[in-house]
Design a protein around this motif. Structure first.
Motif, PDB file in Angstrom:
ATOM      1  N   ARG A   1      -6.814   8.050   0.814  1.00 33.15           N
ATOM      2  CA  ARG A   1      -8.117   7.939   0.155  1.00 33.15           C
ATOM      3  C   ARG A   1      -9.095   7.096   0.975  1.00 33.15           C
ATOM      4  NH1 ARG A   1      -7.227  12.385  -2.383  1.00 33.15           N
ATOM      5  NH2 ARG A   1      -5.995  12.233  -4.293  1.00 33.15           N
ATOM      6  N   ARG A   2      -8.599   6.066   1.626  1.00 28.77           N
ATOM      7  CA  ARG A   2      -9.482   5.250   2.474  1.00 28.77           C
ATOM      8  C   ARG A   2     -10.018   6.083   3.632  1.00 28.77           C
ATOM      9  NH1 ARG A   2      -5.320   0.298   3.158  1.00 28.77           N
ATOM     10  NH2 ARG A   2      -5.046  -0.168   0.933  1.00 28.77           N
ATOM     11  N   VAL A   3      -9.144   6.859   4.253  1.00 30.76           N
ATOM     12  CA  VAL A   3      -9.564   7.699   5.377  1.00 30.76           C
ATOM     13  C   VAL A   3     -10.565   8.748   4.909  1.00 30.76           C
ATOM     14  CG1 VAL A   3      -8.775   9.409   7.053  1.00 30.76           C
ATOM     15  CG2 VAL A   3      -7.444   7.320   6.693  1.00 30.76           C
ATOM     16  N   GLN A   4     -10.321   9.351   3.752  1.00 33.53           N
ATOM     17  CA  GLN A   4     -11.245  10.356   3.218  1.00 33.53           C
ATOM     18  C   GLN A   4     -12.619   9.747   2.938  1.00 33.53           C
ATOM     19  OE1 GLN A   4      -9.001  11.746  -0.161  1.00 33.53           O
ATOM     20  NE2 GLN A   4      -8.011  13.399   0.992  1.00 33.53           N
ATOM     21  N   ALA A   5     -12.638   8.518   2.407  1.00 33.22           N
ATOM     22  CA  ALA A   5     -13.912   7.854   2.137  1.00 33.22           C
ATOM     23  C   ALA A   5     -14.648   7.535   3.437  1.00 33.22           C
ATOM     24  CB  ALA A   5     -13.670   6.572   1.334  1.00 33.22           C
TER      25      ALA A   5
ATOM     26  N   VAL B   1       0.794   4.520  -8.716  1.00 27.84           N
ATOM     27  CA  VAL B   1       0.258   5.855  -8.983  1.00 27.84           C
ATOM     28  C   VAL B   1      -1.259   5.809  -9.134  1.00 27.84           C
ATOM     29  CG1 VAL B   1       0.496   5.724 -11.503  1.00 27.84           C
ATOM     30  CG2 VAL B   1       0.636   7.946 -10.345  1.00 27.84           C
ATOM     31  N   GLU B   2      -1.900   6.886  -8.692  1.00 27.50           N
ATOM     32  CA  GLU B   2      -3.361   6.991  -8.736  1.00 27.50           C
ATOM     33  C   GLU B   2      -3.810   7.353 -10.141  1.00 27.50           C
ATOM     34  OE1 GLU B   2      -6.600   8.927  -5.713  1.00 27.50           O
ATOM     35  OE2 GLU B   2      -4.977  10.224  -6.394  1.00 27.50           O
ATOM     36  N   TRP B   3      -4.783   6.552 -10.676  1.00 23.74           N
ATOM     37  CA  TRP B   3      -5.255   6.757 -12.031  1.00 23.74           C
ATOM     38  C   TRP B   3      -6.753   7.058 -12.064  1.00 23.74           C
ATOM     39  CZ3 TRP B   3      -0.719   3.997 -14.149  1.00 23.74           C
ATOM     40  CH2 TRP B   3      -0.244   4.589 -15.335  1.00 23.74           C
ATOM     41  N   GLY B   4      -7.322   7.327 -10.916  1.00 21.06           N
ATOM     42  CA  GLY B   4      -8.746   7.603 -10.820  1.00 21.06           C
ATOM     43  C   GLY B   4      -9.233   7.218  -9.435  1.00 21.06           C
ATOM     44  N   PRO B   5     -10.495   7.447  -9.120  1.00 18.74           N
ATOM     45  CA  PRO B   5     -11.019   7.105  -7.785  1.00 18.74           C
ATOM     46  C   PRO B   5     -10.864   5.611  -7.475  1.00 18.74           C
ATOM     47  CG  PRO B   5     -12.564   8.501  -8.981  1.00 18.74           C
ATOM     48  CD  PRO B   5     -11.531   8.084  -9.972  1.00 18.74           C
ATOM     49  N   GLY B   6      -9.961   5.296  -6.561  1.00 16.66           N
ATOM     50  CA  GLY B   6      -9.732   3.908  -6.167  1.00 16.66           C
ATOM     51  C   GLY B   6      -8.970   3.089  -7.187  1.00 16.66           C
ATOM     52  N   ILE B   7      -8.434   3.715  -8.225  1.00 18.83           N
ATOM     53  CA  ILE B   7      -7.732   2.997  -9.295  1.00 18.83           C
ATOM     54  C   ILE B   7      -6.241   3.279  -9.171  1.00 18.83           C
ATOM     55  CG2 ILE B   7      -7.530   2.656 -11.786  1.00 18.83           C
ATOM     56  CD1 ILE B   7     -10.380   3.879 -11.995  1.00 18.83           C
ATOM     57  N   TYR B   8      -5.464   2.252  -8.873  1.00 19.33           N
ATOM     58  CA  TYR B   8      -4.032   2.411  -8.654  1.00 19.33           C
ATOM     59  C   TYR B   8      -3.247   1.455  -9.540  1.00 19.33           C
ATOM     60  CZ  TYR B   8      -5.914   4.718  -4.542  1.00 19.33           C
ATOM     61  OH  TYR B   8      -6.638   5.530  -3.714  1.00 19.33           O
ATOM     62  N   GLY B   9      -2.322   2.010 -10.290  1.00 15.96           N
ATOM     63  CA  GLY B   9      -1.437   1.196 -11.091  1.00 15.96           C
ATOM     64  C   GLY B   9      -1.910   0.980 -12.519  1.00 15.96           C
ATOM     65  N   ALA B  10      -0.958   0.662 -13.387  1.00 17.02           N
ATOM     66  CA  ALA B  10      -1.212   0.525 -14.816  1.00 17.02           C
ATOM     67  C   ALA B  10      -2.200  -0.586 -15.128  1.00 17.02           C
ATOM     68  CB  ALA B  10       0.114   0.282 -15.543  1.00 17.02           C
TER      69      ALA B  10
ATOM     70  N   THR C   1       0.856  -1.182   0.000  1.00 17.24           N
ATOM     71  CA  THR C   1       0.000   0.000   0.000  1.00 17.24           C
ATOM     72  C   THR C   1       0.893   1.232   0.000  1.00 17.24           C
ATOM     73  OG1 THR C   1      -1.905   1.058   1.070  1.00 17.24           O
ATOM     74  CG2 THR C   1      -0.164   0.217   2.516  1.00 17.24           C
ATOM     75  N   THR C   2       0.287   2.412  -0.065  1.00 21.89           N
ATOM     76  CA  THR C   2       1.053   3.663  -0.037  1.00 21.89           C
ATOM     77  C   THR C   2       0.308   4.683   0.809  1.00 21.89           C
ATOM     78  OG1 THR C   2      -0.025   4.777  -1.907  1.00 21.89           O
ATOM     79  CG2 THR C   2       1.733   3.211  -2.432  1.00 21.89           C
ATOM     80  N   ALA C   3       0.956   5.806   1.059  1.00 22.54           N
ATOM     81  CA  ALA C   3       0.313   6.884   1.823  1.00 22.54           C
ATOM     82  C   ALA C   3      -0.914   7.417   1.097  1.00 22.54           C
ATOM     83  CB  ALA C   3       1.317   8.012   2.078  1.00 22.54           C
ATOM     84  N   VAL C   4      -0.860   7.485  -0.234  1.00 25.53           N
ATOM     85  CA  VAL C   4      -2.019   7.963  -0.994  1.00 25.53           C
ATOM     86  C   VAL C   4      -3.185   6.996  -0.860  1.00 25.53           C
ATOM     87  CG1 VAL C   4      -2.909   8.490  -3.295  1.00 25.53           C
ATOM     88  CG2 VAL C   4      -0.646   9.302  -2.625  1.00 25.53           C
ATOM     89  N   HIS C   5      -2.908   5.688  -0.944  1.00 23.47           N
ATOM     90  CA  HIS C   5      -3.967   4.689  -0.783  1.00 23.47           C
ATOM     91  C   HIS C   5      -4.642   4.853   0.581  1.00 23.47           C
ATOM     92  CE1 HIS C   5      -1.859   1.738  -3.796  1.00 23.47           C
ATOM     93  NE2 HIS C   5      -1.887   2.977  -4.240  1.00 23.47           N
TER      94      HIS C   5
ATOM     95  N   PRO D   1     -19.067   5.295  -1.013  1.00 25.97           N
ATOM     96  CA  PRO D   1     -18.536   4.009  -1.459  1.00 25.97           C
ATOM     97  C   PRO D   1     -17.082   4.150  -1.917  1.00 25.97           C
ATOM     98  CG  PRO D   1     -20.674   4.446  -2.452  1.00 25.97           C
ATOM     99  CD  PRO D   1     -20.251   5.716  -1.781  1.00 25.97           C
ATOM    100  N   TYR D   2     -16.284   3.171  -1.572  1.00 19.68           N
ATOM    101  CA  TYR D   2     -14.877   3.196  -1.979  1.00 19.68           C
ATOM    102  C   TYR D   2     -14.432   1.787  -2.311  1.00 19.68           C
ATOM    103  CZ  TYR D   2      -9.808   3.808  -1.865  1.00 19.68           C
ATOM    104  OH  TYR D   2      -8.475   3.822  -2.189  1.00 19.68           O
ATOM    105  N   LEU D   3     -14.090   1.565  -3.572  1.00 21.58           N
ATOM    106  CA  LEU D   3     -13.583   0.274  -4.027  1.00 21.58           C
ATOM    107  C   LEU D   3     -12.173   0.473  -4.534  1.00 21.58           C
ATOM    108  CD1 LEU D   3     -13.893  -2.721  -4.800  1.00 21.58           C
ATOM    109  CD2 LEU D   3     -14.857  -1.947  -6.994  1.00 21.58           C
ATOM    110  N   GLU D   4     -11.228  -0.200  -3.910  1.00 17.91           N
ATOM    111  CA  GLU D   4      -9.825  -0.029  -4.310  1.00 17.91           C
ATOM    112  C   GLU D   4      -9.417  -1.115  -5.298  1.00 17.91           C
ATOM    113  OE1 GLU D   4      -6.799   1.207  -1.399  1.00 17.91           O
ATOM    114  OE2 GLU D   4      -5.707  -0.606  -1.977  1.00 17.91           O
ATOM    115  N   ARG D   5      -8.876  -0.688  -6.420  1.00 20.93           N
ATOM    116  CA  ARG D   5      -8.334  -1.590  -7.434  1.00 20.93           C
ATOM    117  C   ARG D   5      -6.825  -1.400  -7.452  1.00 20.93           C
ATOM    118  NH1 ARG D   5     -12.945   0.832  -9.360  1.00 20.93           N
ATOM    119  NH2 ARG D   5     -14.579  -0.530 -10.185  1.00 20.93           N
TER     120      ARG D   5
END
Length: 240
Positions: free
Chosen positions: A62-66, A177-186, A55-59, A72-76
């Motif tokens: 975003r969880r804390v903000q949600a 890297v963040e690529w959208g709401p809850g979307i991380y990585g290529a 995980t990362t600080a950004v991940h 709703p927060y779905l992490e990919r």
């Protein structure tokens, strides 16, 4: 008669006030705490040479903000080797985010000078952060901005460059890297936006994905035709 030659009694030295001792103690422990946190971050960078970050600080941010703003927060998030990420996507991200990635050692002084000149002239400030700097920010500091964060980031960038190397830095960055709401990585981004694995993403689609990275929560690939065309132009100029 009193002896006028008698030496006066030596006065004991003034002891420092209790408040001063307390402040010195607080300052000492603060310095120790900062040094320990920095050492931990540097150690995690060493570990990241072989172990993919879970995980990362950004991940976490975003969880804390949600949680704070109940929504709703779905992490990919799926970490894949760099060999499974299309060269077109690798090149598009470098062209968009850090054109001198393979030439600098963590800081692009040319871009920093341009940004400083823009500020002095009162123009709009342009970003000068390298991929290495952005990786450090993503891993340890989240999206917040402050002088202290910049200072801590600057001390960790040379560590990352030394212990990870360019290939591993790019691999981790493209995966976290963040690529959208809850979307991380290529991999997650390619499957979400283009319904294809990262290894199969095409040149045009790669440029559109790279175009949303500066503001991933506001931008959508299908709306980035103008900026993606600029990225494709940069790729061609570099020879990609």
């Amino acid at each position: 008669m009193p002896d006028t030659d008698t030496q006066p009694l030596v006065q004991p030295p003034n002891l420092p006030p209790v408040r001063t001792n307390f402040l010195r103690s607080i300052l000492r422990w603060l310095v120790i705490g900062v040094a320990l946190l920095w050492s931990l971050a540097a150690l995690l960078l060493v570990v990241a040479r072989w172990i993919d970050p879970p995980t990362t600080a950004v991940h976490l941010q975003r969880r804390v903000q949600a949680w704070i703003h109940p929504k709703p927060y779905l992490e990919r998030y799926r970490f894949i080797p760099l060999s499974q990420i299309s060269p077109d996507l690798q090149h598009a991200v470098i062209a968009a985010e850090d054109g001198h990635f393979y030439q600098h050692h963590g800081f692009d002084w040319h871009e920093i000078q341009i940004a400083a000149d823009d500020d002095l002239e009162g123009g709009r400030s342009r970003g000068a952060s390298t991929i290495t700097q952005q990786l450090i920010k993503n891993l340890f500091f989240g999206t917040g901005r402050s002088i202290l964060r910049k200072g801590a980031e600057a001390t960790l960038v040379p560590v990352a460059e030394f212990v990870l190397g360019k290939r591993r830095i790019l691999e981790i960055y493209l995966n976290v890297v963040e690529w959208g709401p809850g979307i991380y990585g290529a991999e997650s981004a390619c499957r979400y936006y283009d319904e294809t694995p990262a290894r199969n993403i095409g040149r045009q689609e790669a440029a559109r994905l790279a175009a949303i990275l500066p503001a991933p929560l506001k931008r959508r690939p299908e709306r980035m035709n103008n900026y993606s065309a600029i990225i494709l132009q940069r790729m061609a100029q570099i020879g990609w």
